[in-house]
Design a protein around this motif. Structure first.
Motif, mmCIF file in Angstrom:
data_model
loop_
_atom_site.group_PDB
_atom_site.id
_atom_site.type_symbol
_atom_site.label_atom_id
_atom_site.label_comp_id
_atom_site.label_asym_id
_atom_site.label_seq_id
_atom_site.Cartn_x
_atom_site.Cartn_y
_atom_site.Cartn_z
ATOM 1 N N GLY A 2 1.024 -1.475 0.091
ATOM 2 C CA GLY A 2 0.353 0.096 0.455
ATOM 3 C C GLY A 2 1.049 1.307 0.043
ATOM 4 N N SER A 3 0.099 2.211 -0.106
ATOM 5 C CA SER A 3 0.839 3.663 -0.510
ATOM 6 C C SER A 3 0.793 4.261 1.115
ATOM 7 C CB SER A 3 0.191 4.645 -1.650
ATOM 8 O OG SER A 3 -0.635 4.772 -0.592
ATOM 9 N N GLU A 4 0.589 3.829 1.495
ATOM 10 C CA GLU A 4 0.680 4.644 3.066
ATOM 11 C C GLU A 4 2.273 3.208 3.703
ATOM 12 O OE1 GLU A 4 -1.563 4.547 8.189
ATOM 13 O OE2 GLU A 4 -2.708 3.775 5.241
ATOM 14 N N ARG A 5 1.796 3.091 3.509
ATOM 15 C CA ARG A 5 3.357 1.402 4.362
ATOM 16 C C ARG A 5 4.225 2.490 3.101
ATOM 17 N NH1 ARG A 5 5.344 -4.490 3.707
ATOM 18 N NH2 ARG A 5 6.071 -4.698 5.942
ATOM 19 N N ARG A 6 4.980 2.204 1.974
ATOM 20 C CA ARG A 6 5.205 2.561 1.436
ATOM 21 C C ARG A 6 5.736 4.142 1.903
ATOM 22 N NH1 ARG A 6 3.092 0.889 -3.493
ATOM 23 N NH2 ARG A 6 2.113 2.685 -4.367
ATOM 24 N N GLU A 7 5.295 5.480 2.116
ATOM 25 C CA GLU A 7 5.209 6.836 3.121
ATOM 26 C C GLU A 7 6.363 5.643 4.315
ATOM 27 O OE1 GLU A 7 5.612 9.764 1.162
ATOM 28 O OE2 GLU A 7 4.714 8.208 -0.576
ATOM 29 N N LYS A 10 9.460 5.029 3.687
ATOM 30 C CA LYS A 10 10.406 6.130 3.455
ATOM 31 C C LYS A 10 10.841 7.146 4.667
ATOM 32 C CE LYS A 10 9.086 5.685 -1.674
ATOM 33 N NZ LYS A 10 8.695 6.853 -2.481
ATOM 34 N N ALA A 11 9.770 7.433 5.363
ATOM 35 C CA ALA A 11 10.011 8.111 6.257
ATOM 36 C C ALA A 11 10.737 7.640 7.527
ATOM 37 C CB ALA A 11 8.961 8.462 6.962
ATOM 38 N N LEU A 12 11.073 6.501 7.563
ATOM 39 C CA LEU A 12 11.846 5.091 8.707
ATOM 40 C C LEU A 12 13.205 5.579 7.996
ATOM 41 C CD1 LEU A 12 12.862 3.637 11.358
ATOM 42 C CD2 LEU A 12 11.813 1.748 9.137
ATOM 43 N N GLY A 13 13.234 5.413 7.057
ATOM 44 C CA GLY A 13 14.701 5.475 6.627
ATOM 45 C C GLY A 13 15.337 7.013 6.265
ATOM 46 N N ASP A 66 20.362 7.833 21.837
ATOM 47 C CA ASP A 66 19.910 8.079 23.317
ATOM 48 C C ASP A 66 18.181 7.627 23.333
ATOM 49 O OD1 ASP A 66 17.482 9.982 22.053
ATOM 50 O OD2 ASP A 66 18.864 12.054 22.762
ATOM 51 N N ASP A 67 17.434 7.139 24.374
ATOM 52 C CA ASP A 67 16.435 6.279 24.813
ATOM 53 C C ASP A 67 15.267 7.040 24.061
ATOM 54 O OD1 ASP A 67 18.370 4.888 26.393
ATOM 55 O OD2 ASP A 67 17.552 5.234 28.307
ATOM 56 N N ALA A 68 15.564 8.780 23.488
ATOM 57 C CA ALA A 68 14.524 8.941 23.259
ATOM 58 C C ALA A 68 14.363 9.690 21.732
ATOM 59 C CB ALA A 68 14.558 10.665 23.551
ATOM 60 N N THR A 69 15.189 8.916 21.030
ATOM 61 C CA THR A 69 15.820 8.518 19.374
ATOM 62 C C THR A 69 15.333 7.537 19.048
ATOM 63 O OG1 THR A 69 17.198 10.893 20.059
ATOM 64 C CG2 THR A 69 16.978 9.338 17.799
ATOM 65 N N ALA A 70 15.810 6.642 20.108
ATOM 66 C CA ALA A 70 15.828 5.274 19.381
ATOM 67 C C ALA A 70 14.198 4.858 19.501
ATOM 68 C CB ALA A 70 16.259 4.519 20.662
ATOM 69 N N GLY A 71 13.473 5.185 21.069
ATOM 70 C CA GLY A 71 12.128 5.499 20.863
ATOM 71 C C GLY A 71 11.141 5.709 20.383
ATOM 72 N N GLU A 72 12.023 7.117 19.222
ATOM 73 C CA GLU A 72 11.435 7.222 17.787
ATOM 74 C C GLU A 72 11.709 6.755 16.751
ATOM 75 O OE1 GLU A 72 12.677 10.660 14.999
ATOM 76 O OE2 GLU A 72 12.991 11.290 16.559
ATOM 77 N N VAL A 73 12.658 6.140 16.913
ATOM 78 C CA VAL A 73 13.153 5.008 15.638
ATOM 79 C C VAL A 73 12.101 3.909 15.508
ATOM 80 C CG1 VAL A 73 15.381 6.100 14.664
ATOM 81 C CG2 VAL A 73 14.978 3.894 16.460
ATOM 82 N N ARG A 74 12.191 3.541 16.408
ATOM 83 C CA ARG A 74 11.371 2.225 16.792
ATOM 84 C C ARG A 74 10.018 2.307 16.838
ATOM 85 N NH1 ARG A 74 14.447 0.923 21.694
ATOM 86 N NH2 ARG A 74 12.920 2.147 22.849
ATOM 87 N N ASP A 75 9.482 3.465 16.807
ATOM 88 C CA ASP A 75 7.752 3.963 16.470
ATOM 89 C C ASP A 75 7.465 4.235 15.397
ATOM 90 O OD1 ASP A 75 7.112 3.978 19.189
ATOM 91 O OD2 ASP A 75 7.017 6.704 19.424
ATOM 92 N N LEU A 76 8.617 4.483 14.084
ATOM 93 C CA LEU A 76 8.016 4.781 13.054
ATOM 94 C C LEU A 76 8.734 3.470 12.553
ATOM 95 C CD1 LEU A 76 11.382 7.169 12.408
ATOM 96 C CD2 LEU A 76 8.391 7.019 12.010
ATOM 97 N N LEU A 77 9.473 2.375 13.329
ATOM 98 C CA LEU A 77 9.126 1.439 12.512
ATOM 99 C C LEU A 77 7.143 0.816 12.873
ATOM 100 C CD1 LEU A 77 10.170 -1.395 11.477
ATOM 101 C CD2 LEU A 77 11.457 -2.230 13.495
ATOM 102 N N GLY A 78 7.184 0.189 13.702
ATOM 103 C CA GLY A 78 5.727 0.067 14.928
ATOM 104 C C GLY A 78 4.609 0.840 13.910
ATOM 105 N N ALA A 79 4.837 1.961 13.271
ATOM 106 C CA ALA A 79 3.961 2.199 12.381
ATOM 107 C C ALA A 79 3.917 1.975 11.228
ATOM 108 C CB ALA A 79 3.955 3.772 12.300
ATOM 109 N N VAL A 80 5.101 1.638 10.261
ATOM 110 C CA VAL A 80 5.419 0.434 8.930
ATOM 111 C C VAL A 80 4.860 -0.584 9.281
ATOM 112 C CG1 VAL A 80 6.889 -0.585 7.455
ATOM 113 C CG2 VAL A 80 7.818 1.513 8.423
#
Length: 282
Positions: A2-7, A10-13, A66-80
């Motif tokens: 889906g286009s949403e997943r592709r976007e 890309k955001a995570l990347g 740091d913990d906050a930024t690591a949590g941010e990228v984990r959240d981006l993966l969760g969104a994917v």
């Protein structure tokens, strides 16, 4: 896909690429520090691959987040992962087979035991096609994508600094969807067995198994084990469970033959298949 997943991919990347640039690292240096292949870093950053949670954690540690930024990228993966199409079929990154393939790609030491189907990293393209086509609701287009992705991921077998140990029962080699396919598959096994980065073992039928196998499983480093069921895969990082699977693998490994004995067995089975002609038993 889906286009949403592709976007979201890309955001995570994009975010990971920004963090790498901010840390002053090249993709090659980041890959080395994280213990993953450099193509993995490139594909994740360009939104062409969804990293496993383990790969993302490795990248985060290598970047010194740091913990906050690591949590941010984990959240981006969760969104994917949340955006995965409800109707996805084998061949897409969130589907059957991708969990195992990605886990193996990120590991430096892979130990896989199989008692029914050949390990993913050893499958020829046509063998993999049969594996994916047997999944419920598969389509030719999705199967084609799955096969291409699996074959591409197999390149890790040739990377220096990695070790892969595969142990099969002889029954795996005798479970076949067609003679011509299996002859090509045996050729691949013989080629892979000769690699310095690979050890291929088979438990012959003439040897008793140390315990009756119930399913296949793959140990990725000493971090995780992927347990393969009929419909899906389960990843566990529980220390006690990991230790139990490592002990089990050791038992099967001790019962297997390697080296010249494996080559002799493969060549003998090839002769048997040739003698069967092109007949497929219903």
């Amino acid at each position: 896909m889906g286009s949403e997943r592709r976007e979201r991919m890309k955001a995570l990347g994009v975010r990971l690429r920004e963090l790498r640039a901010g840390a002053g690292l090249t993709g090659a240096v980041l890959a080395q520090r994280a213990g993953v292949g450099q193509p993995t870093v490139s594909k994740v950053e360009t939104g062409r691959m969804v990293p496993s949670a383990d790969v993302l954690d490795r990248l985060s540690r290598a970047l010194g987040l740091d913990d906050a930024t690591a949590g941010e990228v984990r959240d981006l993966l969760g969104a994917v992962e949340a955006a995965a199409d409800s109707g996805s079929v084998p061949g897409e990154d969130a589907s059957a087979g991708a969990v195992l393939d990605n886990a193996m790609r990120s590991a430096r030491l892979v130990r896989s035991f199989q008692c029914v189907v050949l390990p993913a990293m050893l499958q020829s393209a046509e063998y993999a096609r049969h594996v994916f086509a047997s999944a419920p609701n598969s389509t030719p287009e999705a199967v084609g994508r799955a096969v291409a992705a699996r074959v591409e991921r197999q390149s890790v077998l040739y990377e220096p600094g990695r070790e892969s140990v595969f142990v099969l029962t002889e029954g795996v080699l005798r479970t076949w969807p067609g003679t011509s396919l299996m002859l090509a598959q045996f050729d691949r096994l013989l080629a892979v067995e000769s690699l310095s980065t690979v050890r291929l073992g088979v438990i012959p039928w003439r040897r008793p198994v140390p315990l009756l196998p119930r399913h296949g499983f793959t140990l990725c480093d000493q971090r995780a084990v992927v347990v393969e069921a009929f419909a899906d895969e389960r990843v566990t990082v529980d220390a006690a469970e990991l230790a139990a699977y490592e002990a089990t693998f050791g038992c099967f490994e001790q019962a297997a033959v390697f080296g010249d004995d494996v080559r002799e067995l493969l060549l003998r089975l090839m002769d048997e298949f040739r003698g069967m002609g092109d007949t497929v038993t219903p």
